[in-house]
Design a protein around this motif. Structure first.
Motif, PDB file in Angstrom:
ATOM      1  N   GLN A 136       0.762  -1.232   0.009  1.00 42.02           N
ATOM      2  CA  GLN A 136       0.132  -0.053  -0.040  1.00 42.02           C
ATOM      3  C   GLN A 136       0.892   1.455   0.054  1.00 42.02           C
ATOM      4  N   LYS A 137       0.828   2.138  -1.020  1.00 35.92           N
ATOM      5  CA  LYS A 137       1.438   3.176  -1.262  1.00 35.92           C
ATOM      6  C   LYS A 137       0.567   4.161  -1.681  1.00 35.92           C
ATOM      7  N   ASN A 138      -0.576   4.656  -0.972  1.00 38.41           N
ATOM      8  CA  ASN A 138      -1.575   5.645  -1.615  1.00 38.41           C
ATOM      9  C   ASN A 138      -1.069   7.239  -1.760  1.00 38.41           C
ATOM     10  N   ASN A 139      -0.324   7.626  -0.532  1.00 44.46           N
ATOM     11  CA  ASN A 139       0.036   8.878  -0.115  1.00 44.46           C
ATOM     12  C   ASN A 139       1.208   9.256  -1.034  1.00 44.46           C
ATOM     13  N   SER A 140       1.433  10.083  -2.136  1.00 43.32           N
ATOM     14  CA  SER A 140       2.530  10.377  -3.036  1.00 43.32           C
ATOM     15  C   SER A 140       3.602  11.244  -2.384  1.00 43.32           C
ATOM     16  N   LEU A 141       3.271  11.881  -1.149  1.00 48.35           N
ATOM     17  CA  LEU A 141       3.968  12.719  -0.709  1.00 48.35           C
ATOM     18  C   LEU A 141       5.244  12.272   0.258  1.00 48.35           C
ATOM     19  N   ASN A 142       4.942  11.028   0.649  1.00 43.75           N
ATOM     20  CA  ASN A 142       6.078  10.196   1.204  1.00 43.75           C
ATOM     21  C   ASN A 142       6.998   9.291   0.232  1.00 43.75           C
ATOM     22  N   PRO A 143       8.057   9.421   0.340  1.00 44.96           N
ATOM     23  CA  PRO A 143       8.854   8.459  -0.423  1.00 44.96           C
ATOM     24  C   PRO A 143       8.734   6.937   0.038  1.00 44.96           C
ATOM     25  N   GLN A 144       9.033   6.104  -0.701  1.00 44.86           N
ATOM     26  CA  GLN A 144       9.250   4.582  -0.051  1.00 44.86           C
ATOM     27  C   GLN A 144      10.765   4.412   0.041  1.00 44.86           C
ATOM     28  N   VAL A 145      11.127   4.008   1.254  1.00 41.49           N
ATOM     29  CA  VAL A 145      12.351   3.919   1.794  1.00 41.49           C
ATOM     30  C   VAL A 145      12.739   2.277   1.760  1.00 41.49           C
ATOM     31  N   VAL A 146      13.618   2.009   1.002  1.00 40.20           N
ATOM     32  CA  VAL A 146      14.219   0.422   1.079  1.00 40.20           C
ATOM     33  C   VAL A 146      15.278   0.469   1.460  1.00 40.20           C
ATOM     34  N   LYS A 147      15.622  -0.665   2.298  1.00 41.23           N
ATOM     35  CA  LYS A 147      16.957  -0.717   3.004  1.00 41.23           C
ATOM     36  C   LYS A 147      17.688  -1.704   2.437  1.00 41.23           C
ATOM     37  N   PHE A 148      18.641  -1.695   1.828  1.00 39.65           N
ATOM     38  CA  PHE A 148      19.490  -3.016   0.916  1.00 39.65           C
ATOM     39  C   PHE A 148      20.418  -3.229   1.966  1.00 39.65           C
ATOM     40  N   SER A 149      20.791  -4.454   2.186  1.00 34.17           N
ATOM     41  CA  SER A 149      21.686  -4.865   3.304  1.00 34.17           C
ATOM     42  C   SER A 149      22.701  -6.078   2.752  1.00 34.17           C
ATOM     43  N   VAL A 150      23.828  -6.160   3.176  1.00 37.99           N
ATOM     44  CA  VAL A 150      24.747  -7.387   2.670  1.00 37.99           C
ATOM     45  C   VAL A 150      25.041  -7.927   4.294  1.00 37.99           C
ATOM     46  N   PHE A 169       7.942   9.652  -5.490  1.00 34.19           N
ATOM     47  CA  PHE A 169       6.785   9.282  -6.132  1.00 34.19           C
ATOM     48  C   PHE A 169       6.423  10.835  -7.081  1.00 34.19           C
ATOM     49  N   ILE A 170       7.094  11.829  -6.512  1.00 30.80           N
ATOM     50  CA  ILE A 170       6.834  12.921  -7.180  1.00 30.80           C
ATOM     51  C   ILE A 170       8.171  13.758  -7.595  1.00 30.80           C
ATOM     52  N   GLY A 171       8.265  13.914  -9.085  1.00 33.61           N
ATOM     53  CA  GLY A 171       9.465  14.301  -9.524  1.00 33.61           C
ATOM     54  C   GLY A 171       9.872  15.914  -9.015  1.00 33.61           C
ATOM     55  N   LYS A 172      10.708  16.408  -9.084  1.00 35.61           N
ATOM     56  CA  LYS A 172      11.112  17.815  -8.867  1.00 35.61           C
ATOM     57  C   LYS A 172      10.168  18.775  -9.654  1.00 35.61           C
ATOM     58  N   GLY A 173       9.632  19.622  -8.793  1.00 38.07           N
ATOM     59  CA  GLY A 173       8.959  20.705  -9.521  1.00 38.07           C
ATOM     60  C   GLY A 173       7.163  20.139  -9.843  1.00 38.07           C
ATOM     61  N   VAL A 174       7.024  19.082  -9.640  1.00 34.56           N
ATOM     62  CA  VAL A 174       5.591  18.536  -9.791  1.00 34.56           C
ATOM     63  C   VAL A 174       4.915  19.043  -8.892  1.00 34.56           C
ATOM     64  N   THR A 175       3.650  19.538  -8.897  1.00 33.08           N
ATOM     65  CA  THR A 175       2.647  20.166  -8.061  1.00 33.08           C
ATOM     66  C   THR A 175       1.763  19.275  -7.580  1.00 33.08           C
ATOM     67  N   ARG A 176       1.167  19.060  -6.367  1.00 28.49           N
ATOM     68  CA  ARG A 176       0.213  18.204  -5.945  1.00 28.49           C
ATOM     69  C   ARG A 176      -1.166  19.042  -5.244  1.00 28.49           C
ATOM     70  N   LEU A 177      -2.108  18.996  -5.691  1.00 26.69           N
ATOM     71  CA  LEU A 177      -3.480  19.899  -5.321  1.00 26.69           C
ATOM     72  C   LEU A 177      -4.509  18.983  -5.009  1.00 26.69           C
ATOM     73  N   ARG A 178      -5.235  18.928  -3.999  1.00 28.41           N
ATOM     74  CA  ARG A 178      -6.403  18.224  -3.398  1.00 28.41           C
ATOM     75  C   ARG A 178      -7.426  19.026  -4.214  1.00 28.41           C
ATOM     76  N   VAL A 179      -8.392  18.439  -4.946  1.00 29.07           N
ATOM     77  CA  VAL A 179      -9.662  18.923  -5.670  1.00 29.07           C
ATOM     78  C   VAL A 179     -10.786  18.505  -4.885  1.00 29.07           C
ATOM     79  N   LYS A 180     -11.266  19.783  -4.806  1.00 29.80           N
ATOM     80  CA  LYS A 180     -12.783  19.409  -4.168  1.00 29.80           C
ATOM     81  C   LYS A 180     -13.694  20.720  -4.910  1.00 29.80           C
ATOM     82  N   GLU A 181     -14.020  20.666  -6.120  1.00 32.49           N
ATOM     83  CA  GLU A 181     -15.043  21.349  -7.048  1.00 32.49           C
ATOM     84  C   GLU A 181     -16.061  20.926  -7.459  1.00 32.49           C
TER      85      GLU A 181
END
Length: 462
Positions: A136-150, A169-181
């Motif tokens: 589950q990764k519905n919120n795009s504001l928080n990155p998904q952190v993966v830890k690689f271990s040896v 999930f969001i590249g540099k400069g991409v804007t996110r806006l909640r829409v309620k119209e």
């Protein structure tokens, strides 16, 4: 190389001395010296992610390990925690080359969550520590952190090196806006720059919440994307008895009026049940220029479909008594949906021959939710019967129902929100992962081809 040989020889000499008769204090000093040598070796081990440790979620990374002993066998592990608190992990055993290096783009996994050369295998092969959980990764504001271990050869052995992969999930400069119209409830993602950009309406799910993953990643690739829900989100009704096509028309009109949108029409991206909603939009609404249909049905399913208070199609129903139980206790619901081609169900079929836009049909041949391949074949045949060639189609052998942006954990089974029980989704992990990589590129190419804009700006960067 010389240093490694020297360390190995030092340890062997110390072992021989400890097995001889020496004063106790002398043995203790040698044990301390051996421990220091081992710790120094471990401190030289490095795990690297190329080209960088931070990337978009849909981008691959090259995993490399250096500083191991020649031909040393180690366990590689990946671990993440999703936004519901579920831990996903994978592991694979590798043998270093003569220089003490492991490269997942070159070297095969000997055993573990997968075998063979699989550069991104540690990601797609991850499984939940709790049974029947989808990533589950519905919120795009928080990155998904993966830890690689040896780790040392034993799977739960000592950790030799670690690195963190921040998958955003969001590249540099991409804007996110909640829409309620008006009636619209959703989230809008807009690329950086003045545009103009092509517009896409993302129907990841009909209701029960929003998933922003596809929408935010597509916006990072140069599309203005609005993802919406029809119920169960924000202040919308928790349940519905019917689907109103007017709602999706309103969302389309909202998109087309945005300053940065340059495409004349709108693209629609669907999955599963929303596939028939997308087909209906293309058949009845003006301005739908491109539809991506992923593992859907050729008929209107579950709920009756209305437009301007008139019934367009009744809902194709299902019979849960046809569910096939498995030894694992999870059901296969592939055959529970009624036959849309039966005479009594003809009214549920969607007249896609009326559509003026283009279709990309995507079907997984091992879809256990329903027979997506058969539904796609019917859609293609229907268009051909009416002299239409406004479509592309692609099939993926070995892929299951939930085809999503690549490099997320593969889901074998989970709760079906309509059936109300745990079901099998189908697919073989390796084939499913390969299908997602190909499909995601195909979707972007398709939308760019049929939603062309003059002077469209490039994609977002990290």
């Amino acid at each position: 190389m010389t240093a490694v040989v020297s360390c190995d020889q030092s340890v062997r000499n110390t072992s021989d001395l400890l097995n001889s008769t020496l004063p106790l204090g002398t043995k203790s000093n040698l044990v301390k010296k051996t421990t220091v040598v081992s710790e120094e070796m471990a401190s030289q081990i490095r795990v690297k992610l190329l080209p960088r440790a931070k990337c978009l979620f849909d981008e691959p990374v090259q995993v490399k390990v250096a500083g191991l002993r020649s031909r040393q066998v180690v366990t590689m592990r990946a671990r993440l925690t999703d936004e519901k608190g579920v831990v996903f992990s994978s592991s694979a055993t590798y043998r270093a080359d003569g220089s003490g290096e492991v490269d997942l783009e070159r070297d095969p996994s000997l055993r573990g969550s997968y075998v063979g050369v699989e550069p991104m295998g540690l990601l797609w092969s991850m499984r939940a520590d709790t049974l029947q959980k989808r990533f589950q990764k519905n919120n795009s504001l928080n990155p998904q952190v993966v830890k690689f271990s040896v780790l040392e050869e034993e799977g739960e052995g000592r950790i030799l090196a670690e690195v963190t992969n921040e998958r955003v999930f969001i590249g540099k400069g991409v804007t996110r806006l909640r829409v309620k119209e008006g009636n619209i409830r959703g989230v809008l993602f807009t690329p950086p720059g003045e545009g103009p950009f092509p517009a896409v309406l993302d129907l990841y799910t009909l209701g029960g919440g929003l998933s922003e993953k596809r929408a935010s990643l597509l916006a990072s690739r140069g599309f203005v994307v609005l993802t919406v829900a029809a119920y169960g989100y924000d202040d919308m009704p928790k349940k519905i008895q019917e689907v109103q096509l007017d709602y999706f028309e309103e969302a389309m009109q909202f998109l087309k009026k945005l300053d940065k949108v340059g495409s004349k029409g709108v693209g629609v991206l669907s999955l599963s049940k929303t596939g028939d909603v997308a087909l209906s939009m293309a058949s009845y609404l003006a301005g739908v220029d491109a539809v991506v249909w992923i593992n859907g049905c050729c008929a209107n399913t579950l709920f009756p479909l209305y437009y301007k208070k008139s019934l367009l199609h009744p809902g194709l129903l299902f019979d849960m008594s046809r569910m096939i139980p498995t030894e694992s206790g999870f059901g296969i619901v592939k055959n529970v949906i009624n036959n849309p081609l039966a005479e009594e169900n003809q009214a549920t079929l969607i007249p896609i021959e009326k559509a003026k836009g283009h279709f990309l049909f995507v079907a997984a041949e091992d879809d256990l939710n329903w027979d997506s391949k058969a539904h796609m074949d019917e859609l293609v045949e229907r268009l051909k019967r009416h002299g239409k060639m406004n479509f592309e189609s692609v099939c993926y052998p070995g892929a299951g129902h939930y085809l999503e942006p690549p490099y997320g954990p593969y889901c074998r089974s989970s709760i079906h929100y309509i059936a109300g029980t745990t079901v099998m989704w189908g697919g073989e992990p390796r084939s499913h992962a390969a299908a997602e990589v190909h499909m995601w590129k195909k979707i972007q190419e398709f939308f760019r081809s049929h939603l062309s804009c003059n002077d469209t700006q490039g994609t977002a960067k990290l």
